[in-house]
Scaffold this motif. Structure first.
Motif, PDB file in Angstrom:
ATOM      1  N   GLU A   6      45.313 -10.350 -35.050  1.00 55.02           N
ATOM      2  CA  GLU A   6      44.266  -9.758 -34.202  1.00 55.02           C
ATOM      3  C   GLU A   6      44.246 -10.414 -32.825  1.00 55.02           C
ATOM      4  O   GLU A   6      44.075  -9.745 -31.808  1.00 55.02           O
ATOM      5  CB  GLU A   6      42.899  -9.897 -34.875  1.00 55.02           C
ATOM      6  N   LEU A   7      44.421 -11.724 -32.808  1.00 49.11           N
ATOM      7  CA  LEU A   7      44.459 -12.452 -31.539  1.00 49.11           C
ATOM      8  C   LEU A   7      45.661 -12.002 -30.704  1.00 49.11           C
ATOM      9  O   LEU A   7      45.535 -11.777 -29.487  1.00 49.11           O
ATOM     10  CB  LEU A   7      44.521 -13.957 -31.793  1.00 49.11           C
ATOM     11  N   GLY A   8      46.824 -11.856 -31.323  1.00 46.35           N
ATOM     12  CA  GLY A   8      48.019 -11.403 -30.621  1.00 46.35           C
ATOM     13  C   GLY A   8      47.850  -9.998 -30.066  1.00 46.35           C
ATOM     14  O   GLY A   8      48.218  -9.716 -28.912  1.00 46.35           O
ATOM     15  N   VAL A   9      47.266  -9.093 -30.854  1.00 45.24           N
ATOM     16  CA  VAL A   9      47.028  -7.725 -30.397  1.00 45.24           C
ATOM     17  C   VAL A   9      46.019  -7.733 -29.239  1.00 45.24           C
ATOM     18  O   VAL A   9      46.180  -7.024 -28.247  1.00 45.24           O
ATOM     19  CB  VAL A   9      46.555  -6.825 -31.563  1.00 45.24           C
ATOM     20  N   GLY A  10      44.991  -8.561 -29.352  1.00 40.34           N
ATOM     21  CA  GLY A  10      43.998  -8.671 -28.287  1.00 40.34           C
ATOM     22  C   GLY A  10      44.600  -9.157 -26.981  1.00 40.34           C
ATOM     23  O   GLY A  10      44.291  -8.640 -25.902  1.00 40.34           O
ATOM     24  N   VAL A  11      45.488 -10.148 -27.070  1.00 38.56           N
ATOM     25  CA  VAL A  11      46.162 -10.667 -25.874  1.00 38.56           C
ATOM     26  C   VAL A  11      47.053  -9.583 -25.265  1.00 38.56           C
ATOM     27  O   VAL A  11      47.076  -9.399 -24.042  1.00 38.56           O
ATOM     28  CB  VAL A  11      46.977 -11.938 -26.206  1.00 38.56           C
ATOM     29  N   LEU A  12      47.784  -8.843 -26.084  1.00 36.86           N
ATOM     30  CA  LEU A  12      48.635  -7.763 -25.585  1.00 36.86           C
ATOM     31  C   LEU A  12      47.811  -6.680 -24.895  1.00 36.86           C
ATOM     32  O   LEU A  12      48.187  -6.183 -23.832  1.00 36.86           O
ATOM     33  CB  LEU A  12      49.460  -7.154 -26.721  1.00 36.86           C
ATOM     34  N   ILE A  13      46.681  -6.326 -25.466  1.00 38.83           N
ATOM     35  CA  ILE A  13      45.808  -5.323 -24.856  1.00 38.83           C
ATOM     36  C   ILE A  13      45.266  -5.833 -23.530  1.00 38.83           C
ATOM     37  O   ILE A  13      45.250  -5.105 -22.523  1.00 38.83           O
ATOM     38  CB  ILE A  13      44.671  -4.921 -25.821  1.00 38.83           C
ATOM     39  N   ALA A  14      44.838  -7.092 -23.497  1.00 38.63           N
ATOM     40  CA  ALA A  14      44.309  -7.677 -22.260  1.00 38.63           C
ATOM     41  C   ALA A  14      45.386  -7.712 -21.172  1.00 38.63           C
ATOM     42  O   ALA A  14      45.110  -7.383 -20.008  1.00 38.63           O
ATOM     43  CB  ALA A  14      43.781  -9.081 -22.523  1.00 38.63           C
ATOM     44  N   LEU A  15      46.608  -8.098 -21.527  1.00 35.29           N
ATOM     45  CA  LEU A  15      47.696  -8.129 -20.552  1.00 35.29           C
ATOM     46  C   LEU A  15      48.026  -6.724 -20.043  1.00 35.29           C
ATOM     47  O   LEU A  15      48.286  -6.540 -18.844  1.00 35.29           O
ATOM     48  CB  LEU A  15      48.948  -8.765 -21.158  1.00 35.29           C
ATOM     49  N   THR A  16      47.999  -5.758 -20.917  1.00 32.27           N
ATOM     50  CA  THR A  16      48.267  -4.381 -20.515  1.00 32.27           C
ATOM     51  C   THR A  16      47.200  -3.887 -19.546  1.00 32.27           C
ATOM     52  O   THR A  16      47.521  -3.296 -18.500  1.00 32.27           O
ATOM     53  CB  THR A  16      48.331  -3.456 -21.751  1.00 32.27           C
ATOM     54  N   ILE A  17      45.939  -4.138 -19.869  1.00 33.14           N
ATOM     55  CA  ILE A  17      44.841  -3.724 -18.981  1.00 33.14           C
ATOM     56  C   ILE A  17      44.961  -4.419 -17.633  1.00 33.14           C
ATOM     57  O   ILE A  17      44.811  -3.792 -16.581  1.00 33.14           O
ATOM     58  CB  ILE A  17      43.472  -3.994 -19.644  1.00 33.14           C
ATOM     59  N   TYR A  18      45.253  -5.718 -17.651  1.00 32.98           N
ATOM     60  CA  TYR A  18      45.412  -6.464 -16.395  1.00 32.98           C
ATOM     61  C   TYR A  18      46.523  -5.864 -15.544  1.00 32.98           C
ATOM     62  O   TYR A  18      46.352  -5.655 -14.336  1.00 32.98           O
ATOM     63  CB  TYR A  18      45.706  -7.938 -16.674  1.00 32.98           C
ATOM     64  N   ASN A  19      47.683  -5.613 -16.149  1.00 31.88           N
ATOM     65  CA  ASN A  19      48.819  -5.071 -15.388  1.00 31.88           C
ATOM     66  C   ASN A  19      48.536  -3.689 -14.833  1.00 31.88           C
ATOM     67  O   ASN A  19      48.919  -3.382 -13.690  1.00 31.88           O
ATOM     68  CB  ASN A  19      50.084  -5.052 -16.248  1.00 31.88           C
ATOM     69  N   VAL A  20      47.865  -2.842 -15.588  1.00 29.05           N
ATOM     70  CA  VAL A  20      47.525  -1.506 -15.095  1.00 29.05           C
ATOM     71  C   VAL A  20      46.545  -1.611 -13.928  1.00 29.05           C
ATOM     72  O   VAL A  20      46.726  -0.970 -12.891  1.00 29.05           O
ATOM     73  CB  VAL A  20      46.949  -0.626 -16.229  1.00 29.05           C
ATOM     74  N   LEU A  21      45.495  -2.422 -14.083  1.00 23.00           N
ATOM     75  CA  LEU A  21      44.534  -2.593 -12.996  1.00 23.00           C
ATOM     76  C   LEU A  21      45.188  -3.200 -11.755  1.00 23.00           C
ATOM     77  O   LEU A  21      44.928  -2.768 -10.636  1.00 23.00           O
ATOM     78  CB  LEU A  21      43.357  -3.462 -13.456  1.00 23.00           C
ATOM     79  N   HIS A  22      46.024  -4.192 -11.948  1.00 22.32           N
ATOM     80  CA  HIS A  22      46.705  -4.834 -10.828  1.00 22.32           C
ATOM     81  C   HIS A  22      47.581  -3.823 -10.085  1.00 22.32           C
ATOM     82  O   HIS A  22      47.613  -3.808  -8.849  1.00 22.32           O
ATOM     83  CB  HIS A  22      47.555  -6.005 -11.324  1.00 22.32           C
ATOM     84  N   HIS A  23      48.264  -2.990 -10.836  1.00 25.21           N
ATOM     85  CA  HIS A  23      49.131  -1.991 -10.211  1.00 25.21           C
ATOM     86  C   HIS A  23      48.330  -1.022  -9.345  1.00 25.21           C
ATOM     87  O   HIS A  23      48.692  -0.747  -8.208  1.00 25.21           O
ATOM     88  CB  HIS A  23      49.908  -1.222 -11.294  1.00 25.21           C
TER      89      HIS A  23
END
Length: 158
Positions: A6-23
């Motif tokens: 769950e922690l790994g999936v949460g980190v992946l989701i957070a990184l994905t959201i960050y990268n999309v917002l940053h873009h």
């Protein structure tokens, strides 16, 4: 084990959201701004090059072949553009650089493309000749990142 997954999936989701917002919030607006600045600088460079296309002086140039933003090389926010054109007369790199720099400065000043202190915003930062091809970089000193880049270049040259 379930908590680690769950922690790994949460980190992946957070990184994905960050990268999309940053873009969408940083990268795209920066690219749009660079393209807008590039269009203005392209106009100034074309006007400058026209003076060397009709001249009988030591430097004679052809049409502008290529122009591009160099942010991939120097980083985000740096307003440096590379230009290439055919070189018909070759007075040497040093004299060519001086002629380009002084003519671009006059062109920018005449069009009101100056800093608040009255200096030309456009500066030829590099110039090189490869066979009959002239390549040169032009910096727009409108922002602090580009000013620091130019300062660093001068430190390297000295």
């Amino acid at each position: 084990m379930k908590t680690i997954i769950e922690l790994g999936v949460g980190v992946l989701i957070a990184l994905t959201i960050y990268n999309v917002l940053h873009h969408f919030l940083v990268t795209l607006p920066n690219q749009r701004h660079q393209q807008t600045v590039k269009q203005v600088v392209d106009q100034e460079v074309r006007a400058m090059l026209q003076q060397f296309q009709v001249t009988t002086g030591p430097l004679k140039l052809g049409e502008l072949d290529h122009s591009e933003v160099l942010d991939g090389v120097w980083g985000r926010g740096i307003m440096v553009f590379e230009y290439r054109c055919a070189l018909e007369n070759n007075p040497g790199e040093e004299e060519t650089t001086q002629l380009l720099a002084s003519t671009l400065e006059k062109q920018a000043r005449s069009d009101g493309y100056v800093t608040p202190s009255g200096r030309s915003r456009l500066l030829v930062t590099d110039c090189w000749i490869n066979q009959s091809q002239l390549s040169f970089d032009v910096a727009d000193l409108a922002n602090r990142a580009t000013q620091e880049y130019v300062t660093d270049l001068h430190r390297l040259d000295n």
